[in-house]
Design an enzyme around this catalytic site. Structure first.
Site, PDB file in Angstrom:
ATOM      1  CE1 TYR A  12      -2.526   2.756   3.192  1.00 26.26           C
ATOM      2  CE2 TYR A  12      -3.115   3.058   0.885  1.00 26.26           C
ATOM      3  CZ  TYR A  12      -3.180   3.467   2.221  1.00 26.26           C
ATOM      4  OH  TYR A  12      -3.908   4.589   2.546  1.00 26.26           O
ATOM      5  CG  ASP A  32       5.858  -7.125  -2.244  1.00 29.98           C
ATOM      6  OD1 ASP A  32       5.469  -5.989  -1.925  1.00 29.98           O
ATOM      7  OD2 ASP A  32       5.422  -8.172  -1.718  1.00 29.98           O
ATOM      8  CG  ASP A  59      10.998 -13.900   2.694  1.00 32.29           C
ATOM      9  OD1 ASP A  59      10.135 -14.674   3.138  1.00 32.29           O
ATOM     10  OD2 ASP A  59      11.570 -13.045   3.393  1.00 32.29           O
ATOM     11  CE  LYS A  85      -1.017  -3.462   6.520  1.00 24.79           C
ATOM     12  NZ  LYS A  85      -1.592  -2.304   5.823  1.00 24.79           N
ATOM     13  CB  SER A 125       4.292   2.067  13.458  1.00 18.11           C
ATOM     14  OG  SER A 125       2.996   2.237  13.971  1.00 18.11           O
ATOM     15  CB  THR A 127       2.494   1.057  16.944  1.00 17.24           C
ATOM     16  OG1 THR A 127       1.404   1.131  16.055  1.00 17.24           O
ATOM     17  CG2 THR A 127       2.307  -0.084  17.905  1.00 17.24           C
ATOM     18  CE1 TYR A 149       2.639  -1.857  13.871  1.00 14.59           C
ATOM     19  CE2 TYR A 149       3.767  -3.478  12.515  1.00 14.59           C
ATOM     20  CZ  TYR A 149       3.296  -2.192  12.708  1.00 14.59           C
ATOM     21  OH  TYR A 149       3.488  -1.234  11.753  1.00 14.59           O
ATOM     22  CE  LYS A 153       6.867  -1.832  11.358  1.00 18.88           C
ATOM     23  NZ  LYS A 153       7.476  -1.590  10.051  1.00 18.88           N
ATOM     24  CG  ASN A 198      -7.564  -5.838  11.842  1.00 14.33           C
ATOM     25  OD1 ASN A 198      -8.438  -6.518  12.365  1.00 14.33           O
ATOM     26  ND2 ASN A 198      -6.479  -6.354  11.285  1.00 14.33           N
ATOM     27  N   GLY A 294      -7.004  -2.635  23.985  1.00 10.82           N
ATOM     28  CA  GLY A 294      -5.701  -2.167  23.501  1.00 10.82           C
ATOM     29  C   GLY A 294      -5.743  -0.788  22.891  1.00 10.82           C
ATOM     30  CG  ASP A 295      -8.612   0.796  20.033  1.00  4.41           C
ATOM     31  OD1 ASP A 295      -7.622   0.333  19.456  1.00  4.41           O
ATOM     32  OD2 ASP A 295      -9.746   0.842  19.520  1.00  4.41           O
TER      33      ASP A 295
HETATM   34  P1  NAD Z   1       1.366  -3.710   3.095  1.00  2.00           P
HETATM   35  O1  NAD Z   1       1.120  -5.036   3.705  1.00  2.00           O
HETATM   36  O2  NAD Z   1       0.445  -3.183   2.067  1.00  2.00           O
HETATM   37  O3  NAD Z   1       2.843  -3.666   2.471  1.00  2.00           O
HETATM   38  C1  NAD Z   1       3.859  -4.522   2.922  1.00  2.00           C
HETATM   39  C2  NAD Z   1       4.415  -5.222   1.699  1.00  2.00           C
HETATM   40  O4  NAD Z   1       5.502  -6.019   2.091  1.00  2.00           O
HETATM   41  C3  NAD Z   1       3.387  -6.145   1.025  1.00  2.00           C
HETATM   42  O5  NAD Z   1       3.367  -5.885  -0.356  1.00  2.00           O
HETATM   43  C4  NAD Z   1       3.917  -7.555   1.316  1.00  2.00           C
HETATM   44  O6  NAD Z   1       3.640  -8.461   0.262  1.00  2.00           O
HETATM   45  C5  NAD Z   1       5.407  -7.285   1.459  1.00  2.00           C
HETATM   46  N1  NAD Z   1       6.123  -8.219   2.337  1.00  2.00           N
HETATM   47  C6  NAD Z   1       5.754  -8.632   3.559  1.00  2.00           C
HETATM   48  N2  NAD Z   1       6.678  -9.449   4.057  1.00  2.00           N
HETATM   49  C7  NAD Z   1       7.659  -9.575   3.123  1.00  2.00           C
HETATM   50  C8  NAD Z   1       8.883 -10.280   3.048  1.00  2.00           C
HETATM   51  N3  NAD Z   1       9.299 -11.073   4.036  1.00  2.00           N
HETATM   52  N4  NAD Z   1       9.636 -10.141   1.937  1.00  2.00           N
HETATM   53  C9  NAD Z   1       9.229  -9.344   0.911  1.00  2.00           C
HETATM   54  N5  NAD Z   1       8.075  -8.659   0.927  1.00  2.00           N
HETATM   55  C10 NAD Z   1       7.315  -8.768   2.022  1.00  2.00           C
HETATM   56  O7  NAD Z   1       1.486  -2.691   4.321  1.00  2.00           O
HETATM   57  P2  NAD Z   1       1.587  -1.098   4.335  1.00  2.00           P
HETATM   58  O8  NAD Z   1       0.382  -0.582   5.026  1.00  2.00           O
HETATM   59  O9  NAD Z   1       1.961  -0.581   3.008  1.00  2.00           O
HETATM   60  O10 NAD Z   1       2.822  -0.890   5.352  1.00  2.00           O
HETATM   61  C11 NAD Z   1       4.129  -0.727   4.846  1.00  2.00           C
HETATM   62  C12 NAD Z   1       5.029  -0.490   6.038  1.00  2.00           C
HETATM   63  O11 NAD Z   1       4.550   0.634   6.787  1.00  2.00           O
HETATM   64  C13 NAD Z   1       5.071  -1.663   7.023  1.00  2.00           C
HETATM   65  O12 NAD Z   1       6.406  -1.788   7.493  1.00  2.00           O
HETATM   66  C14 NAD Z   1       4.165  -1.222   8.159  1.00  2.00           C
HETATM   67  O13 NAD Z   1       4.548  -1.784   9.399  1.00  2.00           O
HETATM   68  C15 NAD Z   1       4.387   0.267   8.146  1.00  2.00           C
HETATM   69  N6  NAD Z   1       3.261   1.021   8.719  1.00  2.00           N
HETATM   70  C16 NAD Z   1       2.004   0.873   8.199  1.00  2.00           C
HETATM   71  C17 NAD Z   1       0.948   1.592   8.770  1.00  2.00           C
HETATM   72  C18 NAD Z   1      -0.466   1.439   8.241  1.00  2.00           C
HETATM   73  O14 NAD Z   1      -1.418   1.799   8.976  1.00  2.00           O
HETATM   74  N7  NAD Z   1      -0.648   0.959   7.039  1.00  2.00           N
HETATM   75  C19 NAD Z   1       1.173   2.455   9.841  1.00  2.00           C
HETATM   76  C20 NAD Z   1       2.466   2.581  10.340  1.00  2.00           C
HETATM   77  C21 NAD Z   1       3.508   1.854   9.767  1.00  2.00           C
HETATM   78  C1  WQD Z   2      -8.634   4.108  14.481  1.00  2.00           C
HETATM   79  C2  WQD Z   2      -9.773   4.496  15.403  1.00  2.00           C
HETATM   80  C3  WQD Z   2     -10.597   2.688  16.721  1.00  2.00           C
HETATM   81  C4  WQD Z   2     -12.171   0.387  13.338  1.00  2.00           C
HETATM   82  C5  WQD Z   2      -3.633   0.882  13.811  1.00  2.00           C
HETATM   83  C6  WQD Z   2      -2.499   0.083  14.366  1.00  2.00           C
HETATM   84  C7  WQD Z   2      -1.216   0.857  14.227  1.00  2.00           C
HETATM   85  C8  WQD Z   2      -1.014   1.345  12.794  1.00  2.00           C
HETATM   86  C9  WQD Z   2      -2.214   2.094  12.305  1.00  2.00           C
HETATM   87  C10 WQD Z   2       0.585  -0.107  11.708  1.00  2.00           C
HETATM   88  C11 WQD Z   2      -9.663   3.883  16.781  1.00  2.00           C
HETATM   89  C12 WQD Z   2     -11.665   3.184  15.756  1.00  2.00           C
HETATM   90  C13 WQD Z   2     -11.571   1.356  14.116  1.00  2.00           C
HETATM   91  C14 WQD Z   2     -13.570   0.185  13.438  1.00  2.00           C
HETATM   92  C15 WQD Z   2     -13.678   1.934  15.071  1.00  2.00           C
HETATM   93  N1  WQD Z   2      -0.723   0.259  11.930  1.00  2.00           N
HETATM   94  N2  WQD Z   2     -12.317   2.121  14.966  1.00  2.00           N
HETATM   95  N3  WQD Z   2     -14.276   0.980  14.303  1.00  2.00           N
HETATM   96  O1  WQD Z   2      -5.799   1.387  16.005  1.00  2.00           O
HETATM   97  O2  WQD Z   2      -5.152   3.832  15.641  1.00  2.00           O
HETATM   98  O3  WQD Z   2      -3.798   2.034  14.567  1.00  2.00           O
HETATM   99  O4  WQD Z   2      -3.370   1.235  12.462  1.00  2.00           O
HETATM  100  O5  WQD Z   2       1.569   0.421  12.093  1.00  2.00           O
HETATM  101  O6  WQD Z   2      -0.165  -0.002  14.604  1.00  2.00           O
HETATM  102  O7  WQD Z   2      -2.731  -0.125  15.748  1.00  2.00           O
HETATM  103  O8  WQD Z   2      -6.097   2.520  13.737  1.00  2.00           O
HETATM  104  O9  WQD Z   2      -7.899   2.457  12.088  1.00  2.00           O
HETATM  105  O10 WQD Z   2      -7.648   0.485  13.672  1.00  2.00           O
HETATM  106  O11 WQD Z   2      -8.517   2.686  14.521  1.00  2.00           O
HETATM  107  O12 WQD Z   2     -14.346   2.626  15.859  1.00  2.00           O
HETATM  108  O13 WQD Z   2     -14.194  -0.702  12.753  1.00  2.00           O
HETATM  109  O14 WQD Z   2     -10.998   4.012  14.843  1.00  2.00           O
HETATM  110  O15 WQD Z   2     -11.162   2.388  17.991  1.00  2.00           O
HETATM  111  O16 WQD Z   2     -10.153   4.823  17.712  1.00  2.00           O
HETATM  112  P1  WQD Z   2      -5.260   2.451  15.111  1.00  2.00           P
HETATM  113  P2  WQD Z   2      -7.565   1.954  13.435  1.00  2.00           P
END
Ligand code: NAD
Ligand code: WQD
Length: 338
Positions: A12, A32, A59, A85, A125, A127, A149, A153, A198, A294-295
């Site tokens: 993404y 990827d 990988d 993630k 993150s 997080t 998770y 990170k 989620n 956990g929220d």
């Molecule tokens: P995503 O799952 O869309 O992208 C991750 C990509 O990595 C996927 O295309 C997956 O196929 C690939 N991948 C996973 N494991 C692999 C491996 N071992 N080898 C090669 N490829 C692999 O997720 P995203 O939302 O784009 O997140 C990207 C990064 O940003 C992640 O590190 C995630 O922890 C971090 N992040 C995401 C969020 C969020 O809310 N989306 C928030 C904070 C941080």
């Molecule tokens: C946002 C708000 C929920 C869904 C998560 C991961 C974090 C990071 C980003 C990777 C909260 C509320 C949600 C629903 C709801 N990912 N909610 N109904 O929890 O802040 O963060 O994604 O790094 O690690 O924890 O994001 O979008 O899940 O929730 O009311 O169906 O929406 O309670 O207040 P979050 P979220």
């Protein structure tokens, strides 16, 4: 301009970052294993950008494959997106997360060192802040790991920071994302959560298509203005631009940085729903539900450091995020009246 390898490049955030990097004249290689990405993402990127991106299906834990990729096409830097993630999944299967995220990062760093690649941008993150003392959250706020998770990170950040401190990396930027949402305005790429989402925004957009009957609002008794959870949502295109600026910064400077990426604006669940309904004209039925374990009540960024160091500030607002998220979901669902 530089050639850069994006691990998790079909994912993404990486795919949106690839668009911005190409627009800014960089050369992008995607690596990827497609464990969480659609296989047509590279083709979509080619149609969107006019660039044929080299794709390495591998990988990151496969050091030989990564080393071969770096030898075949030397790069100036790596942007490391590849990871698992999902917080809940991480609590259910810690060793899988330690293996994929931590061992995977170590193998990547080994291959980078063997290949002479000494600059990295890393997807961390917010997080890592766990239950913050207060918001807005600055980078020097204490880190408080609340789940597996988040632990991975923080360990990944420390690995990278230690290699920078000991001179094994010349430059590193650990980017702490808050809540990325939205999609490219073309609706050609976007988030593709598998199963029941989620996260709030993808669940919301699936309610808007009728795929889900209503949005469960997890808690209305938080100490926030309207009682619902407050977060710092950031448009994925703003996040992508921040990555490009961070990359260009670490190409030009031998530094080790940890930087928040957020808007600095806290938005509640109900405010998000209202913005979505305004932006799309779609009504969202709500089901008031108990808090999700956990929220936290509220967290949003102090984004001043990203502005000071990278000259970056989020430009897109919550209506832009809702509009673009909806366009992408509607396109996936074959809904044309957007
Ligand atoms: P995503 O799952 O869309 O992208 C991750 C990509 O990595 C996927 O295309 C997956 O196929 C690939 N991948 C996973 N494991 C692999 C491996 N071992 N080898 C090669 N490829 C692999 O997720 P995203 O939302 O784009 O997140 C990207 C990064 O940003 C992640 O590190 C995630 O922890 C971090 N992040 C995401 C969020 C969020 O809310 N989306 C928030 C904070 C941080
Ligand atoms: C946002 C708000 C929920 C869904 C998560 C991961 C974090 C990071 C980003 C990777 C909260 C509320 C949600 C629903 C709801 N990912 N909610 N109904 O929890 O802040 O963060 O994604 O790094 O690690 O924890 O994001 O979008 O899940 O929730 O009311 O169906 O929406 O309670 O207040 P979050 P979220």
């Amino acid at each position: 301009m530089a050639r850069v390898l994006l691990t998790g490049g079909a994912g993404y955030i990486a795919s949106h970052t690839a668009v911005v990097l190409l627009e800014r004249g960089h050369e992008v290689i995607l690596l990827d294993d497609f464990s969480n990405a659609e296989r047509d993402v590279p083709a979509r990127l080619e149609r969107l950008t006019g660039h044929n991106l080299p794709v390495i299906e591998a990988d990151i834990r496969d050091s030989e494959a990564v080393s071969a990729a770096l030898a075949a096409q030397p790069v100036a830097a790596v942007i490391h997106f590849a990871a698992l993630k999902a917080v809940g999944e991480s609590e259910a299967d810690p060793l899988r997360y330690y293996d994929m995220n931590i061992i995977g990062t170590i193998r990547l760093l080994e291959a980078m060192q063997a290949g002479g690649v000494a600059r990295i941008v890393f997807s961390s993150s917010a997080t890592v802040y766990g239950q913050p003392d207060s918001s807005p959250i600055p980078e020097h706020a204490p880190t408080r790991v609340q789940n597996i998770y988040g632990r991975t990170k923080l360990v990944m950040e420390d690995l990278i920071s230690d290699l920078a401190r000991t001179g094994k990396l010349r430059a590193a930027a650990n980017l702490r994302y808050f809540n990325p949402v939205g999609a490219h305005p073309s609706a050609m790429i976007g988030e593709t959560p598998r199963g029941v989402p989620n996260n709030l925004m993808p669940y919301l957009t699936q309610v808007a298509t009728g795929r889900r009957p209503c949005l469960n609002v997890f808690g209305t008794d938080y100490a926030t203005p309207d009682g619902t959870g407050v977060r710092d949502y950031i448009h994925v295109m703003d996040l992508a631009e921040a990555h490009a600026l961070a990359l260009e910064h670490i190409l030009a400077h031998d530094v080790a940085l940890t930087v928040n990426l957020g808007t600095g604006i806290g938005i509640s669940v109900l405010e998000m729903v209202q913005a979505f309904e305004r932006a799309t004209g779609r009504a969202i039925p709500l089901n008031i539900s108990p808090r999700r374990p956990g929220d936290v009540a509220s967290y949003y960024a102090n984004p001043a450091m990203a502005e000071r160091i990278f000259g970056w500030k989020a430009r897109l607002n919550i209506e832009d995020m809702c509009r673009d998220a909806w366009r992408w979901e509607a396109a996936k669902a074959g809904i044309n009246d957007v």
